[in-house]
Design a protein around this motif. Structure first.
Motif, PDB file in Angstrom:
ATOM      1  N   SER A 225       0.833  -1.195   0.000  1.00 45.68           N
ATOM      2  CA  SER A 225       0.000   0.000   0.000  1.00 45.68           C
ATOM      3  C   SER A 225       0.870   1.249   0.000  1.00 45.68           C
ATOM      4  N   LEU A 226       0.468   2.250  -0.764  1.00 46.05           N
ATOM      5  CA  LEU A 226       1.179   3.524  -0.736  1.00 46.05           C
ATOM      6  C   LEU A 226       1.106   4.132   0.656  1.00 46.05           C
ATOM      7  N   ASP A 227      -0.072   4.074   1.266  1.00 45.09           N
ATOM      8  CA  ASP A 227      -0.288   4.656   2.588  1.00 45.09           C
ATOM      9  C   ASP A 227      -0.190   3.562   3.646  1.00 45.09           C
ATOM     10  N   PRO A 228       0.900   3.507   4.412  1.00 47.89           N
ATOM     11  CA  PRO A 228       1.037   2.441   5.411  1.00 47.89           C
ATOM     12  C   PRO A 228       0.124   2.622   6.618  1.00 47.89           C
ATOM     13  N   THR A 229      -0.478   3.804   6.780  1.00 51.12           N
ATOM     14  CA  THR A 229      -1.365   4.031   7.920  1.00 51.12           C
ATOM     15  C   THR A 229      -2.805   3.614   7.619  1.00 51.12           C
ATOM     16  N   ARG A 230      -3.108   3.318   6.358  1.00 52.93           N
ATOM     17  CA  ARG A 230      -4.421   2.766   6.003  1.00 52.93           C
ATOM     18  C   ARG A 230      -4.165   1.652   4.979  1.00 52.93           C
ATOM     19  N   PRO A 231      -3.701   0.514   5.459  1.00 52.41           N
ATOM     20  CA  PRO A 231      -3.267  -0.559   4.557  1.00 52.41           C
ATOM     21  C   PRO A 231      -4.421  -1.199   3.794  1.00 52.41           C
ATOM     22  N   LEU A 232      -4.092  -1.715   2.621  1.00 53.32           N
ATOM     23  CA  LEU A 232      -5.053  -2.400   1.765  1.00 53.32           C
ATOM     24  C   LEU A 232      -4.815  -3.897   1.810  1.00 53.32           C
ATOM     25  N   ALA A 233      -5.832  -4.651   1.437  1.00 59.96           N
ATOM     26  CA  ALA A 233      -5.703  -6.105   1.415  1.00 59.96           C
ATOM     27  C   ALA A 233      -6.624  -6.681   0.351  1.00 59.96           C
ATOM     28  N   THR A 234      -6.291  -7.890  -0.071  1.00 59.27           N
ATOM     29  CA  THR A 234      -7.161  -8.672  -0.953  1.00 59.27           C
ATOM     30  C   THR A 234      -7.911  -9.677  -0.097  1.00 59.27           C
ATOM     31  N   VAL A 235      -9.222  -9.732  -0.280  1.00 58.21           N
ATOM     32  CA  VAL A 235     -10.051 -10.655   0.492  1.00 58.21           C
ATOM     33  C   VAL A 235     -10.607 -11.715  -0.450  1.00 58.21           C
ATOM     34  N   THR A 236     -10.379 -12.974  -0.099  1.00 54.42           N
ATOM     35  CA  THR A 236     -10.844 -14.093  -0.921  1.00 54.42           C
ATOM     36  C   THR A 236     -11.872 -14.903  -0.140  1.00 54.42           C
ATOM     37  N   PHE A 237     -12.980 -15.215  -0.805  1.00 57.98           N
ATOM     38  CA  PHE A 237     -14.053 -16.006  -0.187  1.00 57.98           C
ATOM     39  C   PHE A 237     -14.156 -17.335  -0.926  1.00 57.98           C
ATOM     40  N   ASP A 238     -14.069 -18.434  -0.171  1.00 55.82           N
ATOM     41  CA  ASP A 238     -14.177 -19.774  -0.731  1.00 55.82           C
ATOM     42  C   ASP A 238     -15.193 -20.554   0.088  1.00 55.82           C
ATOM     43  N   ALA A 239     -16.442 -20.453  -0.325  1.00 55.78           N
ATOM     44  CA  ALA A 239     -17.553 -21.074   0.405  1.00 55.78           C
ATOM     45  C   ALA A 239     -17.632 -20.559   1.837  1.00 55.78           C
ATOM     46  N   ALA A 240     -17.477 -19.249   2.000  1.00 53.96           N
ATOM     47  CA  ALA A 240     -17.540 -18.634   3.326  1.00 53.96           C
ATOM     48  C   ALA A 240     -18.989 -18.475   3.763  1.00 53.96           C
ATOM     49  N   ARG A 241     -19.269 -18.863   5.000  1.00 59.69           N
ATOM     50  CA  ARG A 241     -20.624 -18.736   5.526  1.00 59.69           C
ATOM     51  C   ARG A 241     -20.972 -17.252   5.704  1.00 59.69           C
ATOM     52  N   ALA A 242     -22.220 -16.898   5.389  1.00 62.78           N
ATOM     53  CA  ALA A 242     -22.612 -15.488   5.404  1.00 62.78           C
ATOM     54  C   ALA A 242     -24.020 -15.335   5.948  1.00 62.78           C
ATOM     55  N   ARG A 243     -24.268 -14.156   6.547  1.00 63.91           N
ATOM     56  CA  ARG A 243     -25.584 -13.810   7.054  1.00 63.91           C
ATOM     57  C   ARG A 243     -26.164 -12.691   6.194  1.00 63.91           C
ATOM     58  N   ALA A 244     -27.381 -12.883   5.724  1.00 63.49           N
ATOM     59  CA  ALA A 244     -28.015 -11.878   4.870  1.00 63.49           C
ATOM     60  C   ALA A 244     -28.417 -10.664   5.695  1.00 63.49           C
ATOM     61  N   LEU A 245     -28.156  -9.469   5.165  1.00 63.32           N
ATOM     62  CA  LEU A 245     -28.502  -8.218   5.838  1.00 63.32           C
ATOM     63  C   LEU A 245     -29.612  -7.476   5.118  1.00 63.32           C
ATOM     64  N   THR A 246     -29.537  -7.404   3.799  1.00 59.75           N
ATOM     65  CA  THR A 246     -30.567  -6.728   3.002  1.00 59.75           C
ATOM     66  C   THR A 246     -30.443  -7.192   1.569  1.00 59.75           C
ATOM     67  N   SER A 247     -31.561  -7.147   0.851  1.00 62.20           N
ATOM     68  CA  SER A 247     -31.534  -7.493  -0.571  1.00 62.20           C
ATOM     69  C   SER A 247     -31.216  -6.278  -1.430  1.00 62.20           C
ATOM     70  N   ASP A 248     -31.318  -5.079  -0.842  1.00 61.65           N
ATOM     71  CA  ASP A 248     -31.059  -3.846  -1.594  1.00 61.65           C
ATOM     72  C   ASP A 248     -29.579  -3.475  -1.469  1.00 61.65           C
ATOM     73  N   THR A 249     -28.759  -4.205  -2.194  1.00 62.62           N
ATOM     74  CA  THR A 249     -27.314  -3.983  -2.125  1.00 62.62           C
ATOM     75  C   THR A 249     -26.937  -2.576  -2.542  1.00 62.62           C
ATOM     76  N   ASP A 250     -27.518  -2.119  -3.643  1.00 60.42           N
ATOM     77  CA  ASP A 250     -27.127  -0.820  -4.202  1.00 60.42           C
ATOM     78  C   ASP A 250     -27.351   0.308  -3.206  1.00 60.42           C
ATOM     79  N   LEU A 251     -28.487   0.303  -2.505  1.00 60.26           N
ATOM     80  CA  LEU A 251     -28.790   1.370  -1.543  1.00 60.26           C
ATOM     81  C   LEU A 251     -27.790   1.358  -0.396  1.00 60.26           C
TER      82      LEU A 251
END
Length: 363
Positions: free
Chosen positions: A187-213
């Motif tokens: 990351s250019l900014d070491p005080t706000r680091p970036l990461a890659t997140v990979t999901f491989d059959a990760a369990r999830a809880r639904a929050l809303t169907s209106d993703t865009d909003l």
């Protein structure tokens, strides 16, 4: 008419936050932390959240939060920007919280309560460069499990819960489970680091169907209040540069007495004053709806992003040789300003959005 001046309560909040940061987030500490494998300052985050309740500023009181507004959150971000604090306030207490506030249901309410305590850090799993209004199809949902990968996620390494947008809705994913991998990126900014997140059959809880909003509200608040962080950063750069040019002497005179330097500093001061007006307008619009929040956020980010970069560049140049060294914290401010300039959309992207909102046709 809206009063954009700071209230007594906001000034008291500023004083309290600045005092805590002076004790726990000095430049030497931040510089030293950037050299480690743990860029996030968890002890500082605990002091800000347990001691002051800042993680729950935007969370309603009935859910364990402070029930404050975006104006108070903006004051906190100004102070965090002044010290380039390595804490996930913007990503968790603003962006993730704002996305959850438009979600109905018990799962979202429980998660808001957890975020308000500060003991749980939530991050919206989108690239830091994502602008409000962008659609996401990086992750797919199949039978309650998520598959896919998202790159450039800010503060993902500090997150306990990820809010993941998919075509099927917004889902909450616990990081500490099989199927979720967080890989640090350079990351250019070491005080706000970036990461890659990979999901491989990760369990999830639904929050809303209106993703865009949900995503749009989170990124809009992020863009609008990021201007306050950029304001704090630019103010620090200006203040420190004025102090340095008063103390640094050449030809038996303070270098700040040279007219060419005065003109450059005066230009930065004008830009900082205008940035304060734009940032306060955006915070107030988000808090009260007194003006179009989408327009105010786009306007603030279109103006504040280049000002923060300019202030940091001028500070580095006018500090002379010491400004170029790794021991001086100026490089952290320049890196944060440059990283912020593409966060939640570039200034050019926001100008295009403003032109569309105001129906301004290109010549």
């Amino acid at each position: 008419m809206t009063d954009l001046l700071y209230s007594e309560e906001e000034e008291a909040l500023r004083s309290a936050v600045r005092g805590l940061l002076a004790d726990h987030c000095d430049a030497a500490t931040v510089l030293a932390r950037c050299e480690t494998d743990e860029p996030h300052d968890r002890e500082l985050w605990k002091s800000l959240t347990d001691g002051m309740g800042l993680a729950g500023l935007l969370v309603p009181e009935e859910l364990g939060g402070q029930g404050a507004t975006h104006r108070e959150a903006a004051v906190v971000l100004e102070e965090l920007g002044r010290v380039v604090a390595p804490v996930p306030f913007l990503t968790s207490a603003v962006v993730a919280t704002e996305a959850l506030l438009v979600c109905d249901g018990e799962a979202a309410a429980e998660l808001l309560t957890a975020l308000a305590s500060g003991r749980t850090v939530g991050v919206l799993a989108v690239p830091l460069s994502a602008a409000p209004g962008r659609r996401f199809a990086d992750v797919r949902e199949e039978g309650g499990a998520l598959h896919g990968r998202v790159t450039g996620v800010a503060d993902a390494a500090a997150a306990d819960v990820l809010l993941v947008p998919t075509a099927a809705g917004l889902f909450a994913v616990d990081v500490a489970q099989d199927g979720v991998t967080v890989t640090a990126q350079t990351s250019l900014d070491p005080t706000r680091p970036l990461a890659t997140v990979t999901f491989d059959a990760a369990r999830a809880r639904a929050l809303t169907s209106d993703t865009d909003l949900a995503v749009r509200m989170g990124l809009r608040a992020g863009a609008g209040l990021l201007a306050s962080e950029q304001l704090g950063l630019a103010e620090w750069c200006l203040t420190e540069t004025v102090r340095h040019t008063k103390e640094r002497h050449q030809f038996n005179r303070p270098v700040g007495s040279f007219q060419a330097l005065k003109h450059r500093l005066a230009q930065v001061w004008l830009e900082v004053v205008n940035t304060r007006a734009a940032a306060r307008h955006a915070a107030d619009a988000l808090a009260t709806g007194s003006d179009e929040p989408n327009l105010a956020s786009a306007l603030a980010q279109a103006y504040a992003a280049p000002v923060a970069v300019h202030a940091a560049e001028e500070a580095l140049q006018l500090h002379g040789g010491i400004g170029m060294t790794w021991e001086h914290p100026l490089h952290l401010y320049l890196k944060r300003a440059k990283a912020d300039s593409i966060a939640f959309g570039t200034a050019g992207r926001h100008r295009e959005e403003l032109a569309q909102m105001l129906d301004l046709q290109a010549p």
